[in-house]
Design a protein around this motif. Structure first.
Motif, PDB file in Angstrom:
ATOM      1  N   ALA A  11       0.918  -1.170   0.213  1.00  0.00           N
ATOM      2  CA  ALA A  11       0.017   0.033   0.122  1.00  0.00           C
ATOM      3  C   ALA A  11       0.860   1.224  -0.203  1.00  0.00           C
ATOM      4  O   ALA A  11       1.508   1.706   0.966  1.00  0.00           O
ATOM      5  CB  ALA A  11      -0.890   0.069   1.126  1.00  0.00           C
ATOM      6  N   TYR A  12       0.999   1.852  -1.018  1.00  0.00           N
ATOM      7  CA  TYR A  12       1.951   2.968  -1.383  1.00  0.00           C
ATOM      8  C   TYR A  12       0.950   4.368  -1.231  1.00  0.00           C
ATOM      9  O   TYR A  12       0.330   4.743  -2.303  1.00  0.00           O
ATOM     10  CB  TYR A  12       2.482   2.893  -2.574  1.00  0.00           C
ATOM     11  N   PHE A  13       1.416   5.022  -0.196  1.00  0.00           N
ATOM     12  CA  PHE A  13       0.618   6.351  -0.300  1.00  0.00           C
ATOM     13  C   PHE A  13       1.595   7.345  -0.769  1.00  0.00           C
ATOM     14  O   PHE A  13       2.508   7.887  -0.265  1.00  0.00           O
ATOM     15  CB  PHE A  13       0.370   6.883   1.377  1.00  0.00           C
ATOM     16  N   GLN A  14       1.117   7.777  -2.141  1.00  0.00           N
ATOM     17  CA  GLN A  14       2.267   8.551  -2.925  1.00  0.00           C
ATOM     18  C   GLN A  14       1.723  10.050  -3.179  1.00  0.00           C
ATOM     19  O   GLN A  14       2.587  10.835  -3.063  1.00  0.00           O
ATOM     20  CB  GLN A  14       1.767   8.029  -4.391  1.00  0.00           C
ATOM     21  N   SER A  15       0.485  10.600  -3.372  1.00  0.00           N
ATOM     22  CA  SER A  15       0.211  11.732  -3.575  1.00  0.00           C
ATOM     23  C   SER A  15       0.383  12.877  -2.368  1.00  0.00           C
ATOM     24  O   SER A  15       0.126  12.403  -1.276  1.00  0.00           O
ATOM     25  CB  SER A  15      -1.325  11.945  -3.927  1.00  0.00           C
ATOM     26  N   TYR A  16       1.132  13.942  -2.844  1.00  0.00           N
ATOM     27  CA  TYR A  16       1.426  15.002  -1.818  1.00  0.00           C
ATOM     28  C   TYR A  16       2.363  14.424  -0.664  1.00  0.00           C
ATOM     29  O   TYR A  16       3.150  13.469  -0.946  1.00  0.00           O
ATOM     30  CB  TYR A  16       0.282  15.752  -1.442  1.00  0.00           C
ATOM     31  N   THR A  17       2.006  14.805   0.536  1.00  0.00           N
ATOM     32  CA  THR A  17       2.885  14.625   1.721  1.00  0.00           C
ATOM     33  C   THR A  17       2.135  13.752   2.702  1.00  0.00           C
ATOM     34  O   THR A  17       1.160  14.464   3.434  1.00  0.00           O
ATOM     35  CB  THR A  17       3.413  15.925   2.510  1.00  0.00           C
ATOM     36  N   ASN A  18       2.313  12.497   2.932  1.00  0.00           N
ATOM     37  CA  ASN A  18       1.555  11.809   3.589  1.00  0.00           C
ATOM     38  C   ASN A  18       1.671  11.453   4.990  1.00  0.00           C
ATOM     39  O   ASN A  18       1.101  10.453   5.683  1.00  0.00           O
ATOM     40  CB  ASN A  18       1.512  10.396   2.675  1.00  0.00           C
ATOM     41  N   THR A  19       2.377  12.579   5.558  1.00  0.00           N
ATOM     42  CA  THR A  19       2.195  12.437   7.227  1.00  0.00           C
ATOM     43  C   THR A  19       1.801  13.829   7.565  1.00  0.00           C
ATOM     44  O   THR A  19       2.052  14.261   8.678  1.00  0.00           O
ATOM     45  CB  THR A  19       3.629  12.245   7.667  1.00  0.00           C
ATOM     46  N   TYR A  20       1.404  14.652   6.495  1.00  0.00           N
ATOM     47  CA  TYR A  20       0.826  15.992   6.739  1.00  0.00           C
ATOM     48  C   TYR A  20      -0.408  16.087   7.080  1.00  0.00           C
ATOM     49  O   TYR A  20      -1.231  16.681   6.231  1.00  0.00           O
ATOM     50  CB  TYR A  20       1.076  16.829   5.480  1.00  0.00           C
ATOM     51  N   ALA A  21      -0.787  15.356   8.368  1.00  0.00           N
ATOM     52  CA  ALA A  21      -2.184  15.520   8.804  1.00  0.00           C
ATOM     53  C   ALA A  21      -2.243  15.237  10.236  1.00  0.00           C
ATOM     54  O   ALA A  21      -1.341  14.837  10.910  1.00  0.00           O
ATOM     55  CB  ALA A  21      -3.072  14.600   8.249  1.00  0.00           C
ATOM     56  N   PRO A  22      -3.294  15.400  10.811  1.00  0.00           N
ATOM     57  CA  PRO A  22      -3.370  14.916  12.388  1.00  0.00           C
ATOM     58  C   PRO A  22      -3.013  13.533  12.685  1.00  0.00           C
ATOM     59  O   PRO A  22      -3.367  12.672  11.770  1.00  0.00           O
ATOM     60  CB  PRO A  22      -4.751  15.317  12.782  1.00  0.00           C
ATOM     61  N   ILE A  23      -2.562  13.254  13.821  1.00  0.00           N
ATOM     62  CA  ILE A  23      -2.185  11.874  13.997  1.00  0.00           C
ATOM     63  C   ILE A  23      -3.204  10.794  14.079  1.00  0.00           C
ATOM     64  O   ILE A  23      -2.865   9.825  13.662  1.00  0.00           O
ATOM     65  CB  ILE A  23      -1.183  11.787  15.400  1.00  0.00           C
ATOM     66  N   THR A  24      -4.353  11.619  14.523  1.00  0.00           N
ATOM     67  CA  THR A  24      -5.567  10.231  14.440  1.00  0.00           C
ATOM     68  C   THR A  24      -6.192   9.876  13.078  1.00  0.00           C
ATOM     69  O   THR A  24      -6.459   8.578  12.836  1.00  0.00           O
ATOM     70  CB  THR A  24      -6.664  10.904  15.247  1.00  0.00           C
ATOM     71  N   TYR A  25      -5.745  10.926  12.178  1.00  0.00           N
ATOM     72  CA  TYR A  25      -6.123  10.592  10.955  1.00  0.00           C
ATOM     73  C   TYR A  25      -5.295   9.662  10.024  1.00  0.00           C
ATOM     74  O   TYR A  25      -5.751   8.532   9.407  1.00  0.00           O
ATOM     75  CB  TYR A  25      -6.359  11.939  10.155  1.00  0.00           C
ATOM     76  N   LEU A  26      -4.009  10.118  10.537  1.00  0.00           N
ATOM     77  CA  LEU A  26      -2.861   9.149   9.831  1.00  0.00           C
ATOM     78  C   LEU A  26      -2.995   7.723  10.437  1.00  0.00           C
ATOM     79  O   LEU A  26      -2.986   6.779   9.522  1.00  0.00           O
ATOM     80  CB  LEU A  26      -1.574   9.512  10.110  1.00  0.00           C
ATOM     81  N   GLU A  27      -3.212   7.675  11.692  1.00  0.00           N
ATOM     82  CA  GLU A  27      -3.061   6.138  12.078  1.00  0.00           C
ATOM     83  C   GLU A  27      -4.630   5.590  11.494  1.00  0.00           C
ATOM     84  O   GLU A  27      -4.516   4.087  11.239  1.00  0.00           O
ATOM     85  CB  GLU A  27      -3.602   6.322  13.568  1.00  0.00           C
ATOM     86  N   ASN A  28      -5.585   6.226  11.265  1.00  0.00           N
ATOM     87  CA  ASN A  28      -6.813   5.682  10.747  1.00  0.00           C
ATOM     88  C   ASN A  28      -6.556   5.103   9.261  1.00  0.00           C
ATOM     89  O   ASN A  28      -6.861   3.885   9.142  1.00  0.00           O
ATOM     90  CB  ASN A  28      -8.086   6.458  10.876  1.00  0.00           C
TER      91      ASN A  28
END
Length: 306
Positions: free
Chosen positions: A83-100
């Motif tokens: 699973a490759y999160f490619q578009s833009y910057t993929n740790t640039y969000a609230p931690i809860t959203y990233l974890e989800n």
């Protein structure tokens, strides 16, 4: 025997079979676009944030994975996926959203690893702690866009961070046990072959990543780089020039560094230059033939030279 440590070889060794990478869109933006650092993004980055080949964000992560599997059905025999999160910057969000979104992707039983494209200035301690926890479940790889170690080039491409930021991120990720794949662009305007090799040697000697992507500079329509190209401010490399630099880079890399990419291709509808890069299959075949020829002439295996 391959003349370098390819991603395909590495994946077969690690997971026992062919593995296919699924590009996903996590619905994030970039601090270099939203005004935090800048508004135009990196000079070479298209409107899609380098994620033109990713699934559409209008669907949730589960649906994106299902859509991707349906789309490639019949094109590959792979039953395991990254699973490759490619578009833009993929740790640039609230931690809860990233974890989800990350745990959702990892919950698919056919997903064997998670690869996350991001910036080194978007990896605070909480994010690294999350990545370390997820890495205990399935392998987590972080892809960092370094592109170059040269300050003048970094300023020109509007990278938006200084080299010590990258070094700090590399140190903390490795301390957390997380594998890192570094992106390097070959052919940036104003860079000589020696400068490009200095970037690769720096990585090899000081901050050895687990993987590297060697990316040909290609010019995409709609970017600020395209404006400079049309104005004649720089020239792109020929395939012969690119192979000369590429093979010298391979020589500098330790044998256990996985080469995830040997070139690069933008969407054909956006590709302005070099047009030869649009036929990716032909380019890769040309590269492999030349690797074999040089191996025969010089009597040594590329990627094994220390």
């Amino acid at each position: 025997m391959e003349r370098y440590y390819s991603l395909n070889q590495y994946l077969r060794e690690r997971f026992g079979e062919k593995v296919y990478k699924i590009a996903l869109d996590g619905g994030m933006t970039c601090p270099n676009r939203d005004g935090t650092i800048g508004v135009g993004g990196c000079i070479f980055c298209s409107e899609g944030g380098s994620g033109e080949f990713a699934e559409c964000f209008q669907n949730n992560i589960v649906q994106q994975i299902l859509n991707a599997k349906r789309r490639i059905n019949g094109k590959t025999t792979a039953q395991k996926y990254i699973a490759y999160f490619q578009s833009y910057t993929n740790t640039y969000a609230p931690i809860t959203y990233l974890e989800n979104i990350f745990t959702t992707a990892m919950s698919d039983p056919e997903v064997v690893a998670l690869s996350i494209g991001t910036r080194p200035d978007c990896l605070d301690d909480k994010v690294v702690e999350l990545l370390a926890r997820l890495n205990q479940i399935k392998p987590v790889w972080i892809e960092l866009g370094l592109q170059t170690i040269h300050a003048q080039s970094a300023h020109y491409i509007r990278r938006g961070y200084e080299l010590p930021v990258f070094e700090d991120a590399m140190t903390r990720l490795h301390q957390a046990g997380i594998e890192v794949i570094v992106h390097v662009i070959l052919g940036l305007p104003g860079e000589t072959k020696e400068m490009m090799l200095e970037t690769v040697k720096y990585l090899s000697d000081q901050y050895k990543p687990e993987g590297i992507k060697l990316q040909l500079l290609h010019v995409l329509r709609g970017t600020d780089l395209a404006q400079d190209y049309r104005c004649g401010k720089f020239e792109v490399m020929s395939v012969e020039e690119y192979m000369d630099v590429l093979f010298s880079c391979i020589e500098l890399l330790p044998r256990d560094v996985v080469i995830h990419r040997l070139t690069g291709d933008g969407p054909k509808r956006l590709l302005l230059a070099p047009l030869w890069s649009g036929d990716k299959k032909r380019v890769l075949n040309t590269i492999h033939r030349e690797l074999v020829r040089r191996d025969i002439l010089q009597g040594k295996h590329w990627g094994q030279i220390k």
